[in-house]
Enzyme design. Structure first.
Site, PDB file in Angstrom:
ATOM      1  N   TYR A 143       0.820  -1.212   0.000  1.00 19.40           N
ATOM      2  CA  TYR A 143       0.000   0.000   0.000  1.00 19.40           C
ATOM      3  C   TYR A 143       0.857   1.266   0.000  1.00 19.40           C
ATOM      4  CZ  TYR A 143      -4.066  -2.961   1.070  1.00 19.40           C
ATOM      5  OH  TYR A 143      -5.047  -3.903   1.027  1.00 19.40           O
ATOM      6  N   LYS A 193       3.356 -15.461   1.802  1.00 23.03           N
ATOM      7  CA  LYS A 193       3.231 -16.141   0.509  1.00 23.03           C
ATOM      8  C   LYS A 193       4.660 -16.402   0.052  1.00 23.03           C
ATOM      9  CE  LYS A 193       0.602 -17.494  -2.997  1.00 23.03           C
ATOM     10  NZ  LYS A 193      -0.273 -18.673  -2.928  1.00 23.03           N
ATOM     11  N   ASP A 225      -3.241 -18.141   1.102  1.00 24.34           N
ATOM     12  CA  ASP A 225      -4.402 -18.812   0.497  1.00 24.34           C
ATOM     13  C   ASP A 225      -4.932 -19.891   1.424  1.00 24.34           C
ATOM     14  OD1 ASP A 225      -1.898 -19.885  -0.007  1.00 24.34           O
ATOM     15  OD2 ASP A 225      -2.357 -20.606  -2.020  1.00 24.34           O
ATOM     16  N   ASP A 249      -5.383  -6.797   5.799  1.00 25.15           N
ATOM     17  CA  ASP A 249      -6.588  -6.041   5.453  1.00 25.15           C
ATOM     18  C   ASP A 249      -7.720  -7.019   5.139  1.00 25.15           C
ATOM     19  OD1 ASP A 249      -8.331  -4.085   4.610  1.00 25.15           O
ATOM     20  OD2 ASP A 249      -7.173  -3.472   2.856  1.00 25.15           O
ATOM     21  N   ASP A 253     -10.937  -8.569   7.962  1.00 26.54           N
ATOM     22  CA  ASP A 253     -12.365  -8.401   7.665  1.00 26.54           C
ATOM     23  C   ASP A 253     -13.070  -9.749   7.609  1.00 26.54           C
ATOM     24  OD1 ASP A 253     -12.251  -5.677   7.619  1.00 26.54           O
ATOM     25  OD2 ASP A 253     -13.111  -5.458   5.620  1.00 26.54           O
TER      26      ASP A 253
END
Ligand code: NAD
Length: 367
Positions: A143, A193, A225, A249, A253
């Site tokens: 980001y 990852k 994943d 992020d 959620d």
């Protein structure tokens, strides 16, 4: 013996001031019954600050935040300020305070209260008793990485971002994660990852190195994943999860929705430790300012009260008192009281104020 704890309260906009009033009651109760000495300062942020000062976060309020031991925020924003230029929108106040305080660690617990187990879309046995903590790196990663942009190369447009982490950036979030695991069930899952992304190969190496300083913590690594599948398949396998900005992020959620109720979700954001080990910290509910119900005394104050409990645990090392507040919340719900957002058949619908009062009564019983 009581030591003074300097707390800056920033109620903000919409339902912020209503829910914050109920936290003030809990603080007042703690001062009287638990001999905790809070030095409370109130300040403006967001739309409230724009109305008073034409600025969503003044230098004075920021200075108060930097001087406080911890900051508790309600929520910012609302339709009244939606058409202002981007630079002076209420949300800019929130982004600025997070940036200036250097809050790089975002803590999002996902806790399912027994009485609300039916609010989850998952089966009861999958989420009953769930209590996990997602720790998201908040100021680095893709980001913020450079270069970024959209540009044309030989007649073809490219959009690009950079996923970059330095070793110190990973180390400081890893240390917060291990500290957190030590205060909980001593299990930490680092999500990356590393089979595809070099930046997270480094991430994994640094987590492994920091782990040697915390021999009591059981560490595991999981690809993102798989982690997303496991969160939905069997979330109770986790205690603390730590991950990058973007993965966090998304996963936080997802974890939040395991609980099913926005009005119940607290959060914390922590900065670097000073030489005494104290960290800058800001606590806030996950929900926004809920302008649709503001001023009606029907908002759920529990997310903000639970954020205050996190403050006790992570800023003031008062884990027992935090647990007491969480137990009081459990009991009030068990007793059948519900604000409108979590109302279920056969339960008693109560106002923001009555929910706050009932919580105080429950604290009286427990203490
Ligand atoms: P929201 O979280 O404010 O509201 C979403 C829905 O949930 C609404 O129907 C609301 O009534 C309900 N809700 C939220 N909190 C509740 C509570 N404690 N009790 C009962 N019901 C509750 O999100 P939104 O509607 O997308 O945004 C409204 C405003 O809040 C916008 O201006 C947005 O920018 C701002 N916002 C601020 C923050 C923050 O301050 N951290 C976070 C999200 C949104």
């Amino acid at each position: 013996m009581s030591t003074t704890k300097k707390v800056l309260m920033l109620p903000g906009d919409g339902i912020g001031p209503e829910v914050m009033r109920q936290v003030l009651r809990v603080m007042d109760w703690m001062a009287k019954k638990r001999n905790v000495n809070f030095e409370i300062t109130e300040g403006l942020i967001g739309g409230a600050s724009i109305d008073a000062h034409n600025n969503p976060l003044t230098d004075e309020t920021l200075a108060d935040a930097m001087a406080a031991d911890a900051v508790l925020l309600g929520a910012v924003g609302g339709p009244k300020w939606d058409n202002l230029p981007f630079e002076i929108k209420p949300e800019r106040g929130l982004l600025k305070i997070r940036k200036e305080m250097g809050l790089f660690a975002n803590l999002r617990p996902a806790l399912v209260f027994d009485a609300l187990v039916g609010a989850s879309t998952l089966k009861e046995d999958v989420v009953k008793g769930l209590d996990i903590m997602i720790l998201r790196e908040l100021t680095g990663g893709i980001y913020f990485g450079q270069p970024r942009g959209i540009e044309e190369r030989d007649g073809v447009r490219f959009g690009f971002n950079t996923l970059v982490y330095s070793e110190p950036e990973v180390e400081r979030i890893a240390r917060v994660a291990f500290d957190m695991a030590m205060k909980r069930n001593k299990r930490l899952c680092s999500v990356d990852k590393a089979n595809v992304l070099e930046s997270t190969v480094l991430w994994r190496e640094v987590v492994e190195r920091v782990a040697t300083d915390f021999p009591e913590v059981e560490v595991s690594h999981m690809y993102v994943d798989n982690a997303s599948m496991q969160l939905v398949r069997n979330p109770k396998q986790f205690d603390v999860m730590v991950t990058t900005n973007m993965f966090g992020d998304i996963l936080s959620d997802c974890a939040a929705m395991l609980t099913g109720s926005l009005g119940m979700l607290p959060s914390a954001s922590l900065g670097a430790a000073d030489k005494n080990g104290a960290r800058k910290a800001l606590y806030e509910p996950v929900h926004g300012s809920a302008p649709d119900i503001a001023g009606q005394d029907i908002a759920n104050p529990l997310a903000t009260i639970l954020s205050f409990a996190m403050m006790l645990r992570y800023s003031f090392d008062m884990g027992d008192d935090a647990t007491m507040i969480e137990t009081a919340v459990q009991n009030v719900l068990k007793g059948g009281l519900r604000t409108a957002d979590i109302m279920q058949p056969g339960m008693a619908k109560v106002s923001t104020t009555v929910m706050g009062e009932s919580l105080i009564n429950e604290l009286d019983k427990i203490a």
